[in-house]
Structures are given as structure tokens and as C-alpha cells.
Design an enzyme around this catalytic site. Structure first.
Site, mmCIF file in Angstrom:
data_model
loop_
_atom_site.group_PDB
_atom_site.id
_atom_site.type_symbol
_atom_site.label_atom_id
_atom_site.label_comp_id
_atom_site.label_asym_id
_atom_site.label_seq_id
_atom_site.Cartn_x
_atom_site.Cartn_y
_atom_site.Cartn_z
ATOM 1 N N GLU A 59 -57.190 -53.964 -38.526
ATOM 2 C CA GLU A 59 -56.188 -53.814 -37.457
ATOM 3 C C GLU A 59 -55.310 -55.053 -37.274
ATOM 4 O OE1 GLU A 59 -59.230 -52.712 -37.356
ATOM 5 O OE2 GLU A 59 -59.270 -50.729 -36.419
ATOM 6 N N GLY A 101 -60.862 -47.604 -37.354
ATOM 7 C CA GLY A 101 -61.578 -46.626 -36.533
ATOM 8 C C GLY A 101 -62.732 -45.991 -37.281
ATOM 9 N N ALA A 135 -57.463 -44.726 -38.069
ATOM 10 C CA ALA A 135 -56.468 -43.999 -37.271
ATOM 11 C C ALA A 135 -55.539 -43.167 -38.154
ATOM 12 C CB ALA A 135 -55.651 -45.005 -36.472
ATOM 13 N N GLU A 157 -65.491 -48.229 -36.926
ATOM 14 C CA GLU A 157 -65.929 -48.203 -35.516
ATOM 15 C C GLU A 157 -66.803 -46.981 -35.225
ATOM 16 O OE1 GLU A 157 -61.887 -48.915 -33.978
ATOM 17 O OE2 GLU A 157 -62.784 -50.544 -32.800
#
Ligand code: NAD
Length: 676
Positions: A126, A103, A64, A106
Site C-alpha cells: 500500500e 488486503g 483491493a 490482511e
């Protein structure tokens, strides 16, 4: 024009999409939208038969964009972008060219295949910010790794190496760093597009519960890890879309919660601590090629290890061969223990030891660019050492003291170069604890300060600037806590009760457990006949703490703690001597007198300019004393608790506070700006 922050290149029927948002390829709104568009276009384009997603530079993607933290995110949202990738009818291959975190990982999980370079690190950190991977990480990772291995990664937040990722099935292939990663990725171009989301998860809810039972330390105090478990259980029992909905619900709840606010504060506080607001821009730092350490005791050896591990040669000086040998042997033993746990190799141990030059020749310090003094905590001894150092150190060398409490200006004044002198206050064990208080003397030169702050980071520490006062930031805040803890015991509490309030709050140990660990005899006058207080009485009886197997508690061979009847009797004797009738002390009073008083001392420190900013005080306590991270540190916690409530609590017990106690005007100011 809007920056698109990706690059696309077509070679034959293969489209390569390169994330290109320096420095870390963060997945900000522009990247998300460009990536989704490129994938959607490739899905439709008959000239393209496969897609490779990779990153520009050293990282695949660190996840992020932190500048978007705490704000509503612009569309498209990452889960939707990843759904587009996963649904692509053509094989999508992640070519993981370096670190893939959060992210970033991900994105790779949503691809159909993953190829990584040997040096890549893959992780979902996270949880460390009090949230969970919110773009399918909790759903797709278990589908590749199974419940247990996925939980280990998600709940610890720690990254794994490419080799481990290959062994666990997280990546399909690993290539050496020099090899052609894109070519290796292209080898999957003819494989079927098989979405991870369609796989079945190995393991079930019972396996998740077993993981919780086997890893209590990962869950203590924090709320996010249990939410991660709930999300992974959903992955094991539900189809992907339903599991994603569970993940989303849990994510939103965590983001709005107090813990994630506190953990995000801690994250930004650490970054802010590296900034020194009043230094001139473009300052030229001094070069540090060799470090000298004076004193090879508890601290000197640990301090030396930080530099040796970072590849910097160290000259270590002692007064006796015996002390020198003991110090060097302890360094080797510590390294060997780390190697035995598999964290470093034997070669690394030897490489570090080869950089150590233990010597009895004080003159050898002439070659050093930085010398750190770690001798006894005694002003006269330190002055003598700095006087000698001034005579041998080369011009421009930085001279630092590891003193815990003493006046750095007074130490600097006994050299001919006070501008080169400052404090570097490491915490014990110095090879482990991350905090270094960098104590800025009245005359410390700006380039000296800047050099030491940067060096601190280079050796993996969290340096925080402090001004000169008794105990600097951290130890100064201990004073009201410890004074009140002792007073509370005299008034009727037990050491156990006081300590329990602190451990229930989340501190690794309470005030008396800490005294026993550090040594009850620290600061003792060493006159067994002069007994002014309870601590003097303990010291006179040889109850010096864990090292003598007796302090405020008794300790067995394995340092296991138990209540001491001897101490209970001593406390009673002291109460009688002082004419104190013990009363019942509430946990609330302990909280006010030992925790609120710390917030108050922090506010005084801020007011006096000893700390640059309130969040620096939080960093000191998070990294130097194990303050529970989920509360954000003492000042952040104090603000959430409410300054008005803190002031009211302090006023209620004012007359019981040790002499000289004052409430900080910063806490009283009714319309004060939030200080945290
Ligand atoms: P220590 O007693 O374990 O070690 C001090 C060492 O210095 C001894 O080995 C001694 O032989 C040596 N020494 C004394 N005079 C010397 C000289 N003139 N030249 C060379 N060597 C000399 O003490 P320590 O616990 O390592 O503490 C050192 C300093 O670090 C103190 O200022 C202390 O306040 C500070 N400190 C200690 C801790 C801790 O937890 N122990 C934490 C932070 C800071």
C-alpha cells in the site's frame, strides 16, 4: 443474479471458502460481502468445526479491487469483514496458495493460522500508492512479527517469500508446491481459535524510532511511511480496536492527500503506457527467439543482460576482440556482483552466461529475430551498420537502434525494409533502468511495434511509445532544462544552487551533477581550440565529468563531490568575456526556467503527437530519470501546480530564455481539458 465470487465446499466438519474472482481474486464488494456471510454462517453452524480460506488459481488474493480506487466503497468494508473472521469462535485457517498482497494478506492476517505454499509471496504494498494497509495490516502484522520486522514489510512495501514468512512467524507452516495445501491447513482444524488481535506486540515506540533512524532512504520525500510508523506505534501501545481506529484515521488522511493521488496516477500511468491506441485489434506478434546486439560498449552489454536474464539467447557482435572480451567480461562481473549480494544464484549466473554468444562475425546476426544496434552515436556509422544489417538479417527480423537523439526514419531509410525498423532507447545502466522508449518510425509496421512493446514488458521493462524527433520524449525535455541551467550559471547562479533546487524538489541529482555523471564531453566537437561556451572550456581542460574526476565539480577517489574553485574561476572569466554582470538569482527563477520549461516542452511534445498521452511523459521521467514519484511526474505535477501559474512564470522570464523558446498553446488554452 449478483456474482458471489467465492465458492464454498464442506468436507466433514471443515468448510473451505475459495476466493474466486479472476484474474487476481480482488476483494471487490461482492467478494467482501460473500466472505462475511459465509464466515458468519459457519460460526453459527454446529456442523462446521473449522474454516479454511484459500484462493482459486495462482493467487491467494492481490488485494483491493483497483476499479474501486478513488470511489466511496460499498459496504461491507474490509476491516469489518476481517473482524468477523477474527471473531469466529472456530479456527479459521488461511491456505495461502500463491501471492497474497495488501488486503489479500490482511485477510490471511485476520485468520487464526496461516499455511502457505513455497512459491507464495506475501506483502503489504500500500505504501507504494501513498497509503497504508487500512484493514488491520498495521495492527495485526506487528502482533505476529514484532515492531521492526513488521515495519520493514509495511514501509518498504516489498513482499517476502514463504520461507522468510515462516522464519519471521508470519505463517505457521510452509508446504511444497506439489503437496496438499488444504490437508496441511486442515491439520490446524483442532487447534484453538486464537485471534492474532489478542497477542502482545514485541517491541515498542523506541524500536519504531530506531527503524526510522536506520532507514532514512525509505522515508525521504514520502509522507505515507511516517504514517505507517505512527500506526505501528499504536499497535505496540494500544488494544486492537483502538489501534484500528488510529490506523483508520491515518488511512483516510493519506487517501485524501496529494501524494497518494500522485502515486495512484503513476500506477495507472504505467498501465496506460502499455496501450497503443491506434493499433488494429488482435494483431499477431512476431516471435522473438534470439536477439542480436551490435556493439558491446556501455549500453550493448547492459541491454544484452535484460534478454539473458529473461532466458533469451543473445548474439553480441563487436569490431575488435578486445572490445568484445571487455563487454562480455563486464556482463559477467555485473552478474557476479548481483550474486554476491544474494539476489541471484551462481547457477543463474552460469545459465545467463551460457546464453551469450559473443562473436566478431557480423554474419552471425542472420539467426536473430531482433537485432539492436548500440554503436557510437553518429549517423554515418549507424547508416553503415544498418546497411550491412539489411544484407544479413533474415526476412521478418526486427531491426532496432538504441540511438538517444538521431532520426530513426533516416536510419530506416538506408535499409530495404523500413517497416521492420524502430528505435529501442534504453537508459543507462541498461540492465537496471526500467524505461525503454520505443520509437515508432513513420513506416514502422504495427506488428513490429506491438511485438517490441510486449517484449519490453517480458524482460521487465516499462516500454513507452515515442514518435521521431530530436531526443524523443525524455532527452528532448532535458534540452530546455540544461540550456537554462547553463544560462543561469552565466547570469549569476552557481552550479550548486541550481542543482540544489532540483535535489530539494526530489530529483536524484541536479542538471550539473547529471552532466558530470553522463560525461561533459557528450556532444562536444572535440576541438580544444574552439571555445564557444563554458562546457567547451571544461572539455578543453579535460574536465569531462566523474570519469576524469573533474567536471562542473571536483571528485575524489570515491567519486565524492566538492565545489571546484577552478570552475568558479572559469565561470567568472566567461562572465567577463561576455560582459555579464552577475546578479542574484532566486530559487524561484531556477524553478521556472528549469522545471516549468520542462512541463512546457512536454506540452509541445503532446501537441505534436510525439507522445500518445500526457501520462506517458510522466512514465518516461519517473522510470528514465528518477523524477520524484510522489509528485506523479512532470505533467501531473505541472497540472497540480496550475498551467496558468506556469504560463505566467514563463512569461515573466521570457526575455531570458534561450532563442526560439515558445510557450505551448496547450498550456495557454484557458478552458483546456486537464492534460494529465
Ligand atoms: P560505447 O562507446 O560505450 O559503445 C559503443 C560500442 O560499439 C563500442 O564498443 C564499439 O567498439 C562498438 N562498435 C562501433 N562500431 C561498431 C560496428 N560497426 N559493429 C560492432 N560494434 C561496433 O557507446 P554507448 O554509450 O554504449 O552508446 C551506444 C549507443 O547507445 C549510442 O547511440 C548512444 O547514444 C546510445 N545511448 C547511450 C546511453 C549512455 O548513457 N551511454 C544511454 C542511452 C542510449
Amino acid at each position: 443474479m449478483e456474482p458471489i465470487m467465492i465458492r464454498t465446499e464442506q468436507t466433514g466438519p471443515i468448510l473451505t471458502i475459495t476466493l474466486d474472482n479472476p484474474p487476481v481474486n480482488a476483494l471487490g464488494a461482492a467478494v467482501r460481502s460473500s466472505l462475511a456471510q459465509a464466515i458468519a454462517a459457519a460460526s453459527e453452524d454446529p456442523g462446521i468445526s473449522a474454516v479454511i480460506v484459500t484462493g482459486n488459481g495462482k493467487l491467494f488474493s492481490a488485494g483491493a479491487d483497483i476499479s474501486e480506487f478513488g470511489k466511496p466503497l460499498a459496504d461491507p468494508q474490509l476491516p469489518d469483514v476481517l473482524a468477523t473472521i477474527e471473531a469466529c469462535p472456530k479456527p479459521v485457517i488461511a491456505a495461502i496458495n500463491g501471492t497474497a498482497l495488501g488486503g489479500g494478506l490482511e485477510v490471511a492476517l485476520a485468520c487464526h493460522y496461516r499455511v502457505a505454499v513455497t512459491s507464495a509471496k506475501l506483502g503489504l504494498p500500500e505504501v507504494k500508492l501513498g497509503i497504508l494497509p487500512g484493514a488491520g495490516g498495521t495492527q495485526r502484522l506487528p502482533r505476529l512479527l514484532g515492531v521492526e520486522a513488521a515495519l520493514k514489510m509495511i514501509v518498504s512495501g516489498d513482499p517476502v517469500s514463504a520461507a522468510k514468512a515462516l522464519a519471521d512467524g508470519l505463517v505457521d507452516k510452509v508446504v511444497d508446491n506439489g503437496d496438499d495445501l488444504l490437508a496441511a491447513a486442515a491439520d490446524f482444524a483442532h487447534s484453538p481459535a486464537c485471534p492474532t488481535g489478542e497477542r502482545k506486540v514485541a517491541g515498542d515506540a523506541a524500536a519504531a524510532d530506531a527503524f526510522v533512524g536506520a532507514n532514512p532512504r525509505l522515508f525521504k520525500g514520502f509522507t505515507a511511511p511516517l504514517a505507517c510508523v505512527e500506526a505501528v506505534k499504536a499497535a505496540a501501545s494500544l488494544p486492537l480496536t483502538q489501534g484500528m481506529a488510529v490506523e483508520r484515521r491515518l488511512f483516510l488522511k493519506l487517501v485524501a492527500g496529494e501524494q497518494s493521488k500522485a502515486l495512484r496516477h503513476a500506477f495507472f500511468a504505467e498501465r496506460a503506457a502499455a496501450r497503443i491506441d491506434d493499433l488494429p485489434k488482435n494483431i499477431v506478434r512476431r516471435e522473438i527467439r534470439r536477439v542480436g546486439i551490435i556493439g558491446a560498449g556501455t549500453m550493448g552489454g547492459g541491454i544484452a543482460m535484460n534478454f539473458l536474464s529473461a532466458g533469451l539467447p543473445v548474439t553480441m557482435v563487436e569490431t575488435s576482440a578486445e572490445a568484445l572480451e571487455r563487454g562480455a567480461a563486464l556482463i559477467r562481473r555485473n552478474y557476479a556482483a548481483t550474486a554476491a549480494k544474494g539476489r541471484i544464484t551462481i547457477d543463474q549466473v552460469e545459465a545467463a552466461m551460457a546464453l551469450l554468444d559473443p562473436t566478431l562475425e557480423f554474419g552471425a546476426l542472420a539467426d536473430c529475430d531482433l537485432v539492436i544496434e548500440a554503436v557510437y552515436e553518429n549517423m554515418e556509422v549507424k547508416k553503415q551498420v544498418f546497411g550491412r544489417l539489411d544484407a544479413v538479417a533474415r526476412p521478418g527480423a526486427i531491426l532496432a537502434s538504441n540511438t538517444s537523439y538521431l532520426d530513426v526514419n533516416e536510419i530506416a531509410a538506408c535499409t530495404s525494409r523500413p517497416e521492420d525498423v524502430l528505435g529501442m532507447h534504453f537508459f543507462s545502466p541498461a540492465n537496471v533502468m526500467k524505461l525503454v522508449e520505443v520509437v515508432r518510425g513513420a513506416k514502422t509496421a504495427p506488428d513490429v511495434l506491438a511485438t517490441i512493446m510486449a517484449l519490453g514488458q517480458k524482460i521487465g521493462k516499462v516500454p513507452v511509445v515515442a514518435g521521431v524527433c530530436y531526443g524523443f520524449i525524455g532527452n528532448r525535455m532535458l534540452i530546455p532544462r540544461q540550456d537554462n541551467a547553463l544560462a543561469l550559471v552565466m547570469e549569476g547562479a552557481s552550479p550548486e544552487q541550481v542543482d540544489k533546487v532540483h535535489t530539494d524538489f526530489g530529483m536524484p541529482m541536479g542538471p550539473f551533477q547529471m552532466t558530470d555523471l553522463a560525461g561533459v564531453d557528450i556532444g562536444w566537437h572535440r576541438d580544444e581550440t574552439r571555445i564557444d561556451n563554458l562546457k567547451d572550456a571544461l572539455c578543453a581542460q579535460g574536465r569531462w565529468g566523474q570519469k576524469t574526476k573533474a567536471g562542473f565539480y571536483d571528485y575524489d577517489e570515491n567519486r565524492k563531490r566538492s565545489t571546484s574553485p577552478v570552475v568558479a574561476a572559469l565561470i567568472e572569466e566567461f562572465r567577463q568575456r561576455e560582459g555579464i554582470t552577475p546578479r542574484t538569482i532566486s530559487d524561484e527563477e531556477i524553478m521556472v526556467r528549469t522545471l516549468y520549461t520542462m512541463v512546457n516542452e512536454g506540452a509541445l511534445i503532446l501537441e505534436e503527437g510525439i507522445a500518445q498521452r500526457s501520462s506517458d511523459i510522466d512514465v518516461v521521467w519517473l522510470y528514465g530519470y528518477g523524477w520524484p514519484r510522489w509528485t506523479g511526474g512532470p505533467m501531473f505535477w505541472g497540472e497540480r501546480e496550475g498551467f496558468a501559474k506556469i504560463v505566467a512564470g514563463l512569461e515573466q522570464y521570457m526575455k531570458r530564455m534561450p532563442e526560439g523558446f515558445t510557450i505551448s498553446p496547450l498550456l495557454r488554452a484557458p478552458q483546456a481539458e486537464p492534460i494529465a
